[in-house]
Design a protein around this motif. Structure first.
Motif, mmCIF file in Angstrom:
data_model
loop_
_atom_site.group_PDB
_atom_site.id
_atom_site.type_symbol
_atom_site.label_atom_id
_atom_site.label_comp_id
_atom_site.label_asym_id
_atom_site.label_seq_id
_atom_site.Cartn_x
_atom_site.Cartn_y
_atom_site.Cartn_z
ATOM 1 N N LEU A 83 0.769 -1.277 0.000
ATOM 2 C CA LEU A 83 -0.173 0.084 0.005
ATOM 3 C C LEU A 83 0.961 1.196 0.018
ATOM 4 O O LEU A 83 0.563 2.221 -0.622
ATOM 5 N N LEU A 84 1.839 1.257 0.790
ATOM 6 C CA LEU A 84 2.636 2.482 0.934
ATOM 7 C C LEU A 84 3.528 2.797 -0.303
ATOM 8 O O LEU A 84 3.678 4.025 -0.897
ATOM 9 N N ASN A 85 3.989 1.514 -1.084
ATOM 10 C CA ASN A 85 4.625 1.794 -2.318
ATOM 11 C C ASN A 85 3.553 2.052 -3.414
ATOM 12 O O ASN A 85 3.946 3.013 -4.112
ATOM 13 N N ALA A 86 2.270 1.574 -3.439
ATOM 14 C CA ALA A 86 1.312 1.970 -4.478
ATOM 15 C C ALA A 86 0.931 3.368 -4.117
ATOM 16 O O ALA A 86 0.629 4.298 -5.099
ATOM 17 N N HIS A 87 0.643 4.062 -2.905
ATOM 18 C CA HIS A 87 0.372 5.238 -2.704
ATOM 19 C C HIS A 87 1.433 6.320 -3.131
ATOM 20 O O HIS A 87 0.891 7.203 -3.767
ATOM 21 N N ASN B 16 3.214 8.408 6.995
ATOM 22 C CA ASN B 16 3.407 8.299 5.482
ATOM 23 C C ASN B 16 2.405 8.961 4.670
ATOM 24 O O ASN B 16 2.407 9.048 3.441
ATOM 25 N N GLY B 17 1.488 9.700 5.184
ATOM 26 C CA GLY B 17 0.416 10.151 4.845
ATOM 27 C C GLY B 17 -0.764 9.444 3.902
ATOM 28 O O GLY B 17 -1.146 9.971 2.808
ATOM 29 N N ALA B 18 -0.575 8.176 4.130
ATOM 30 C CA ALA B 18 -1.184 7.040 3.249
ATOM 31 C C ALA B 18 -2.776 6.974 3.547
ATOM 32 O O ALA B 18 -3.388 6.381 2.823
ATOM 33 N N VAL C 38 -9.313 4.085 4.653
ATOM 34 C CA VAL C 38 -9.678 4.796 3.336
ATOM 35 C C VAL C 38 -8.244 5.257 2.800
ATOM 36 O O VAL C 38 -7.581 6.220 3.834
ATOM 37 N N THR C 39 -7.846 5.270 1.749
ATOM 38 C CA THR C 39 -6.519 5.665 1.274
ATOM 39 C C THR C 39 -6.521 7.255 1.132
ATOM 40 O O THR C 39 -7.390 7.662 0.418
ATOM 41 N N GLU C 40 -5.556 7.992 1.428
ATOM 42 C CA GLU C 40 -5.509 9.227 1.321
ATOM 43 C C GLU C 40 -5.145 9.517 -0.067
ATOM 44 O O GLU C 40 -4.531 9.024 -0.883
ATOM 45 N N GLY C 41 -6.059 10.607 -0.680
ATOM 46 C CA GLY C 41 -6.045 11.080 -2.035
ATOM 47 C C GLY C 41 -6.619 10.152 -2.810
ATOM 48 O O GLY C 41 -6.510 10.294 -4.288
#
Length: 415
Positions: A80-84, A106-108, A308-311
């Motif tokens: 998830l962090l990589n994809a974000h 990480n703002g994710a 919920v993913t940020e952005g």
């Protein structure tokens, strides 16, 4: 579950607002966009089909597609962090509550908002565990905690103290009825997740908490006198002591020792229930007993939640799904049917407990538990603390091992 502090309750009340409504506008404010797109959800494979099925009504109501993609649970956070960062993350994903601090750092992830009724229907400790800096970042749906499983043909009654467990198990071993007193995974690298129950009973602690109940990474207790004394007490049952706790017992063989009736007691988790049933063992579930005269054993509690993913380009729909569908009893029960774990919503817990006595027993066994700290610094503790605990079990110098772990963790978290 333990009740939360008044200050924590105030923090939850502040975030328990009216749920975000699903907008018919696209992400740029027009009439098209998200409603015509695809809501992407990442899940572990065990629950993917259940989520896809339950999301069908949501998809039809909003004129969209819902694509549930299965990933190994342990891979979700890193992927998830990589994809974000790459700009192709999912809109919603399943995760563990102790990821929260790292995800926020990480703002994710985006904050989520529940109504007062929605928040009130969920175990309050679970809501607190998914909160960070006064905001809720995930909607919890299940919990898991370890517990004591015993062979009731060998041990009809649950031991009240760890000393009683050792005495009863020792008598069975001496009589040749079993080859082990207790199947508790230690391994060569240690198992802090399992050890926490005994560690806390004996007075040890990892991180302190401030006056609001928030974990305080500046109060690192690994090398404290209290924690050293706790591990010294535990080490009395290690390889140079009673021989109850041994590094040769790990997650590869602990369950089979119990299933094959070589150990009357087993520090188990909900993931072991199905195999225990298949093994034909008559078993009972009870809390892990603490040391006589000390605090109750406090196993870690882990919560699974939807984030919920940020952005997200479908943020309004993602918020709608997480707040209004994930909180529904029918949806939670469908997840339970796919992968039986203790629900944190009271109505769902009552429903499954009525049909499954094991679920009620597991929940009771976690009553003295503590949510695993969700601060980012938690990730730096596992290896050093595990190695120190394994050294203590092996008969090494406990203070030297614990102080070395303390120094390593302190350096890694920038103290």
């Amino acid at each position: 579950m333990r009740s939360r502090s008044a200050s924590a309750a105030a923090g939850i009340a502040a975030i328990a607002l009216v749920a975000t409504a699903c907008s018919s506008d696209g992400p740029d404010g027009g009439d098209e966009g998200a409603a015509e797109g695809t809501l992407v959800i990442w899940s572990d494979p065990e629950r993917a089909d259940a989520i896809q099925s339950a999301a069908t009504e949501f998809a039809e109501a909003n004129g969209i597609e819902v694509d549930v993609q299965g990933l190994a649970f342990d891979d979700i956070q890193g992927d998830l962090l990589n994809a974000h960062q790459a700009g192709n993350a999912p809109d919603v994903f399943i995760g563990a509550h102790d990821w929260t601090g790292n995800l926020v750092r990480n703002g994710a992830v985006s904050p989520v908002e529940l109504t007062g009724d929605q928040a009130g229907a969920v175990d309050e400790t679970a809501v607190e565990a998914l909160s960070y800096d006064g905001q809720l970042f995930g909607v919890p749906y299940s919990q898991e905690n370890i517990f004591l499983m015993r062979n009731t043909a060998l041990v009809p009654d649950a031991p009240e103290t760890f000393e009683e467990l050792v005495e009863v198990g020792g008598e069975l071993k001496d009589a040749g009825e079993t080859s082990e007193v207790l199947a508790m995974a230690i391994g060569q690298e240690g198992e802090p997740f399992r050890m926490n129950a005994l560690f806390t009973s004996a007075g040890g602690y990892l991180f302190g908490q401030d006056e609001t109940g928030t974990w305080d990474p500046a109060d690192l207790g690994v090398g404290s006198d209290e924690s050293v004394a706790a591990m010294e007490r535990i080490a009395e049952y290690g390889e140079d002591g009673e021989g109850v706790l041994r590094r040769s017992i790990d997650t590869e063989n602990d369950a089979n020792l119990f299933y094959e009736e070589e150990a009357p007691f087993f520090i188990a988790g909900p993931w072991n229930i199905g195999d225990a049933n298949d093994a034909g063992i008559d078993f009972g579930i009870s809390p892990i007993p603490g040391f006589e005269g000390e605090a109750p054993a406090s196993p870690y509690i882990g919560y699974h939640a939807f984030f919920v993913t940020e952005g997200s380009s479908n943020s309004a729909l993602a918020q709608e799904f997480v707040t209004n569908y994930v909180t529904s009893t029918d949806f939670i029960l469908s997840l339970y049917d796919a992968d039986p774990r203790t629900p944190v919503q009271s109505e769902a817990l009552e429903a499954v407990s009525a049909d499954d006595a094991n679920i009620a027993a597991i929940a009771e066994a976690g009553a003295e538990g503590m949510p695993m700290p969700s601060i980012p610094e938690m990730g730096e503790t596992w290896d050093p603390l595990g190695q120190a605990q394994a050294q203590a079990i092996a008969g090494g110098d406990v203070r030297e091992a614990m102080e070395a772990a303390h120094d390593t963790i302190a350096e890694q978290i920038g103290q």
